[in-house]
Design a protein around this motif. Structure first.
Motif, PDB file in Angstrom:
ATOM      1  N   ASN A  57      -2.530   7.385  -6.678  1.00  0.00           N
ATOM      2  CA  ASN A  57      -3.222   8.535  -6.098  1.00  0.00           C
ATOM      3  C   ASN A  57      -2.634   9.807  -6.712  1.00  0.00           C
ATOM      4  N   ILE A  58      -3.338  10.369  -7.702  1.00  0.00           N
ATOM      5  CA  ILE A  58      -2.828  11.517  -8.445  1.00  0.00           C
ATOM      6  C   ILE A  58      -3.603  12.768  -8.038  1.00  0.00           C
ATOM      7  N   ASN A  59      -2.880  13.732  -7.452  1.00  0.00           N
ATOM      8  CA  ASN A  59      -3.514  14.970  -6.975  1.00  0.00           C
ATOM      9  C   ASN A  59      -4.712  14.691  -6.066  1.00  0.00           C
ATOM     10  N   GLY A  60      -4.584  13.654  -5.225  1.00  0.00           N
ATOM     11  CA  GLY A  60      -5.639  13.344  -4.258  1.00  0.00           C
ATOM     12  C   GLY A  60      -6.793  12.531  -4.804  1.00  0.00           C
ATOM     13  N   GLN A  61      -6.731  12.142  -6.081  1.00  0.00           N
ATOM     14  CA  GLN A  61      -7.793  11.341  -6.695  1.00  0.00           C
ATOM     15  C   GLN A  61      -7.207   9.993  -7.124  1.00  0.00           C
ATOM     16  N   MET A  62      -7.924   8.918  -6.823  1.00  0.00           N
ATOM     17  CA  MET A  62      -7.454   7.591  -7.192  1.00  0.00           C
ATOM     18  C   MET A  62      -7.773   7.281  -8.655  1.00  0.00           C
ATOM     19  N   PHE A  63      -6.777   6.688  -9.335  1.00  0.00           N
ATOM     20  CA  PHE A  63      -6.938   6.251 -10.714  1.00  0.00           C
ATOM     21  C   PHE A  63      -6.343   4.856 -10.861  1.00  0.00           C
ATOM     22  N   CYS A  64      -6.840   4.110 -11.835  1.00  0.00           N
ATOM     23  CA  CYS A  64      -6.216   2.850 -12.224  1.00  0.00           C
ATOM     24  C   CYS A  64      -5.698   3.010 -13.646  1.00  0.00           C
ATOM     25  N   ARG A  65      -4.452   2.623 -13.843  1.00  0.00           N
ATOM     26  CA  ARG A  65      -3.902   2.681 -15.196  1.00  0.00           C
ATOM     27  C   ARG A  65      -4.235   1.402 -15.936  1.00  0.00           C
ATOM     28  N   ASN A  66      -4.901   1.555 -17.071  1.00  0.00           N
ATOM     29  CA  ASN A  66      -5.286   0.422 -17.915  1.00  0.00           C
ATOM     30  C   ASN A  66      -4.632   0.621 -19.276  1.00  0.00           C
ATOM     31  N   GLY A  67      -3.405   0.121 -19.406  1.00  0.00           N
ATOM     32  CA  GLY A  67      -2.665   0.341 -20.635  1.00  0.00           C
ATOM     33  C   GLY A  67      -2.369   1.817 -20.823  1.00  0.00           C
ATOM     34  N   ASP A  68      -2.873   2.395 -21.917  1.00  0.00           N
ATOM     35  CA  ASP A  68      -2.691   3.816 -22.199  1.00  0.00           C
ATOM     36  C   ASP A  68      -3.923   4.625 -21.823  1.00  0.00           C
ATOM     37  N   THR A  69      -4.668   4.132 -20.842  1.00  0.00           N
ATOM     38  CA  THR A  69      -5.868   4.821 -20.380  1.00  0.00           C
ATOM     39  C   THR A  69      -5.837   4.933 -18.860  1.00  0.00           C
ATOM     40  N   LEU A  70      -6.313   6.050 -18.343  1.00  0.00           N
ATOM     41  CA  LEU A  70      -6.509   6.199 -16.905  1.00  0.00           C
ATOM     42  C   LEU A  70      -7.992   6.087 -16.599  1.00  0.00           C
ATOM     43  N   ILE A  71      -8.328   5.268 -15.617  1.00  0.00           N
ATOM     44  CA  ILE A  71      -9.724   5.093 -15.206  1.00  0.00           C
ATOM     45  C   ILE A  71      -9.870   5.600 -13.776  1.00  0.00           C
ATOM     46  N   LYS A  72     -10.815   6.484 -13.560  1.00  0.00           N
ATOM     47  CA  LYS A  72     -11.040   7.061 -12.245  1.00  0.00           C
ATOM     48  C   LYS A  72     -11.610   6.013 -11.298  1.00  0.00           C
ATOM     49  N   ILE A  73     -11.063   5.963 -10.096  1.00  0.00           N
ATOM     50  CA  ILE A  73     -11.581   5.089  -9.045  1.00  0.00           C
ATOM     51  C   ILE A  73     -12.295   5.975  -8.031  1.00  0.00           C
ATOM     52  N   ASN A  74     -13.555   5.728  -7.818  1.00  0.00           N
ATOM     53  CA  ASN A  74     -14.378   6.623  -7.000  1.00  0.00           C
ATOM     54  C   ASN A  74     -14.370   6.232  -5.521  1.00  0.00           C
ATOM     55  N   MET A  75     -13.170   6.192  -4.964  1.00  0.00           N
ATOM     56  CA  MET A  75     -13.032   5.977  -3.520  1.00  0.00           C
ATOM     57  C   MET A  75     -11.687   6.537  -3.076  1.00  0.00           C
ATOM     58  N   SER A  76     -11.553   6.750  -1.782  1.00  0.00           N
ATOM     59  CA  SER A  76     -10.312   7.300  -1.251  1.00  0.00           C
ATOM     60  C   SER A  76      -9.214   6.241  -1.276  1.00  0.00           C
ATOM     61  N   LYS A  77      -7.987   6.706  -1.144  1.00  0.00           N
ATOM     62  CA  LYS A  77      -6.850   5.785  -1.095  1.00  0.00           C
ATOM     63  C   LYS A  77      -6.988   4.833   0.087  1.00  0.00           C
ATOM     64  N   ASN A  78      -7.388   5.337   1.237  1.00  0.00           N
ATOM     65  CA  ASN A  78      -7.530   4.509   2.432  1.00  0.00           C
ATOM     66  C   ASN A  78      -8.586   3.422   2.241  1.00  0.00           C
ATOM     67  N   THR A  79      -9.722   3.802   1.657  1.00  0.00           N
ATOM     68  CA  THR A  79     -10.789   2.828   1.418  1.00  0.00           C
ATOM     69  C   THR A  79     -10.352   1.789   0.406  1.00  0.00           C
ATOM     70  N   PHE A  80      -9.680   2.230  -0.652  1.00  0.00           N
ATOM     71  CA  PHE A  80      -9.208   1.298  -1.675  1.00  0.00           C
ATOM     72  C   PHE A  80      -8.258   0.268  -1.074  1.00  0.00           C
ATOM     73  N   GLU A  81      -7.319   0.725  -0.254  1.00  0.00           N
ATOM     74  CA  GLU A  81      -6.360  -0.195   0.353  1.00  0.00           C
ATOM     75  C   GLU A  81      -7.032  -1.140   1.342  1.00  0.00           C
ATOM     76  N   THR A  82      -8.156  -0.712   1.921  1.00  0.00           N
ATOM     77  CA  THR A  82      -8.916  -1.579   2.830  1.00  0.00           C
ATOM     78  C   THR A  82      -9.668  -2.656   2.047  1.00  0.00           C
ATOM     79  N   LEU A  83     -10.266  -2.268   0.930  1.00  0.00           N
ATOM     80  CA  LEU A  83     -11.069  -3.214   0.141  1.00  0.00           C
ATOM     81  C   LEU A  83     -10.212  -4.147  -0.704  1.00  0.00           C
ATOM     82  N   PHE A  84      -9.071  -3.650  -1.199  1.00  0.00           N
ATOM     83  CA  PHE A  84      -8.246  -4.436  -2.113  1.00  0.00           C
ATOM     84  C   PHE A  84      -6.772  -4.413  -1.702  1.00  0.00           C
ATOM     85  N   PRO A  85      -6.450  -4.933  -0.527  1.00  0.00           N
ATOM     86  CA  PRO A  85      -5.037  -4.953  -0.112  1.00  0.00           C
ATOM     87  C   PRO A  85      -4.215  -5.838  -1.049  1.00  0.00           C
TER      88      PRO A  85
END
Length: 327
Positions: A57-85
Motif C-alpha cells: 500500500n503505497i501512498n494509499g494506493q495498492m500495488f503489486c510488485r512484479n519483478g522490476d515492475t509495479l502493477i496497480k491494484i484497483n481495490m482498497s487494502k481492506n478489500t484486497f485482504e478480504t479477497l486474498f488473505p
C-alpha cells in the motif's frame, strides 16, 4: 494397494506466509509507477519492503510488485485482504463441479510471482462492487460485495473469495460469448449455477490461457505419453520420462514463474483416496535419485503427493510446461 504417498508437507508450507501488506509513504510522489521506473532510490525502498509477487500500500494506493515492475491494484487494502488473505492464498481445494483443469491451473498461476500480479490486475473495486475481467474476453462480471456470498452456488472451490469470484467469472465467459464489452451481474443463483456447469471437462492448460494474456505466457513443452510410447517397451518409456522429468525439474527449480499442468489417464490408489482417470493435477518437482514425481492434486487442496516413476509411466496421459514470465 498403496502405490503412492501423500506427504504431511503442504505446498503452502513451502512458501513464505509471513509477509504482511506494507504501508509505505513516499513524500511528494504523484506518479508512483513513474518514479519507481526512473528513480533508483525509490525502487530500492519499495523492493526492500515488498517482495516479488506481493502487494503493498503505497501512498494509499495498492500495488503489486512484479519483478522490476509495479502493477496497480484497483481495490482498497481492506478489500484486497478480504479477497486474498495470505492464509488462503495457496490452499485452494476443488469443489464438485469437475473443474480440476481450472483449479489446478489457478493454483499453479497463484504459486508464481508473475501469476499473482496478473490475477490481481483482473479485479477492480467500484462503489461497493467488485468487477472481474479476463484478459482475452469481453464479459466483465460484477459482484456486489455485500450480497454475492448469500447466493446459493453449487460446487465452487473451497478457496478465498477472490479465487471463487475468478472461478465464476471464467464460468460466465465459457457459458456465453460477446463481440462487445458487456458487464454481467452475478446476482442470480440459477444463472450462476448454469454457468458453473460449463466448467466440467476443460482442457489442460486452458485455465492458464484464460488468466494470462498471450504475450505473458510461453508454451515450453508438451509431452503425450501415448504418442511417444508406440513401439517402445515400458522400460524405454520409463527411461524417456526420467530424462524429460529431470529437464522439467531443472526448469521449474530455476524459474519461479514456471507452471506444469499434468493429466492422469488411468485411476490409481493414493494412500486413502483415489486419483481418477482424466484428472488434472500440477507437477512441482521430480527427484531423479529416488525416481519419484511430486505433484499437487486439486482434490486434496495444497498437499504434496509423490508417485514412483514406475506407476507414473503407466498412469500418465500428458504433461504441459509453461513459462508465464512477461516478455
Amino acid at each position: 494397494v498403496n502405490v503412492a504417498k501423500v506427504s504431511k508437507t503442504t505446498f503452502a508450507e513451502t512458501q513464505d506466509l509471513s509477509y504482511q501488506i506494507q504501508d509505505i509513504t513516499l513524500n511528494n510522489i504523484v506518479d508512483v509507477i513513474k518514479e519507481y521506473n526512473c528513480n533508483p532510490n525509490i525502487k530500492d525502498v519499495i523492493n526492500k519492503k515488498i517482495p516479488d509477487g506481493e502487494a503493498g500500500n503505497i501512498n494509499g494506493q495498492m500495488f503489486c510488485r512484479n519483478g522490476d515492475t509495479l502493477i496497480k491494484i484497483n481495490m482498497s487494502k481492506n478489500t484486497f485482504e478480504t479477497l486474498f488473505p495470505m492464509s488462503e492464498r495457496y490452499n485452494i481445494k476443488q469443489g464438485n463441479i469437475g473443474d480440476c483443469w481450472l483449479i489446478s491451473d489457478i493454483c499453479g498461476v497463484m504459486s508464481t510471482p508473475e501469476g499473482r500480479a496478473n490475477i490481481y490486475s483482473l479485479f477492480r473495486e467500484e462503489n461497493g462492487n467488485i468487477f472481474v475481467k479476463l484478459p482475452n474476453n469481453n464479459i466483465e462480471v460484477c459482484f456486489v460485495i455485500s450480497e454475492w456470498k448469500k447466493l446459493k452456488t453449487d460446487g465452487l472451490s473451497k478457496a478465498s473469495d477472490g479465487i471463487r469470484m475468478l472461478e465464476q467469472t471464467i464460468a460466465f465467459n465459457r457459458n456465453e460469448k460477446s463481440d462487445k464489452p458487456v458487464i454481467k451481474q452475478a446476482n442470480n443463483s440459477k444463472e450462476i449455477n448454469k454457468a458453473l456447469k460449463t466448467l466440467k471437462g476443460g482442457e489442460n492448460g486452458e485455465g492458464i490461457s484464460s488468466l494470462i494474456p498471450e504475450k505473458g505466457r510461453k508454451y515450453c513443452m508438451f509431452y503425450n505419453v501415448a504418442d511417444n510410447s508406440a513401439h517402445k517397451s515400458l522400460e524405454q518409456q520409463k527411461n524417456d520420462l526420467d530424462i524429460i522429468l529431470s529437464e522439467i525439474d531443472t526448469f521449474i527449480q530455476s524459474n519461479k514463474n514456471a507452471v506444469c499442468p499434468i493429466t492422469f489417464l488411468k485411476s490409481f490408489t493414493l494412500d486413502k483416496y483415489e486419483i481418477l482417470g482424466n484428472h488434472a493435477c500440477r507437477l512441482i518437482g521430480y527427484n531423479k535419485a529416488t525416481q519419484c514425481v511430486k505433484f499437487v492434486n486439486p482434490h486434496n487442496g495444497n498437499q504434496i503427493a509423490e508417485i514412483p516413476l514406475d506407476i507414473f509411466v503407466k498412469t500418465m496421459k500428458e504433461i504441459h510446461l509453461y513459462d508465464i514470465t512477461t516478455k
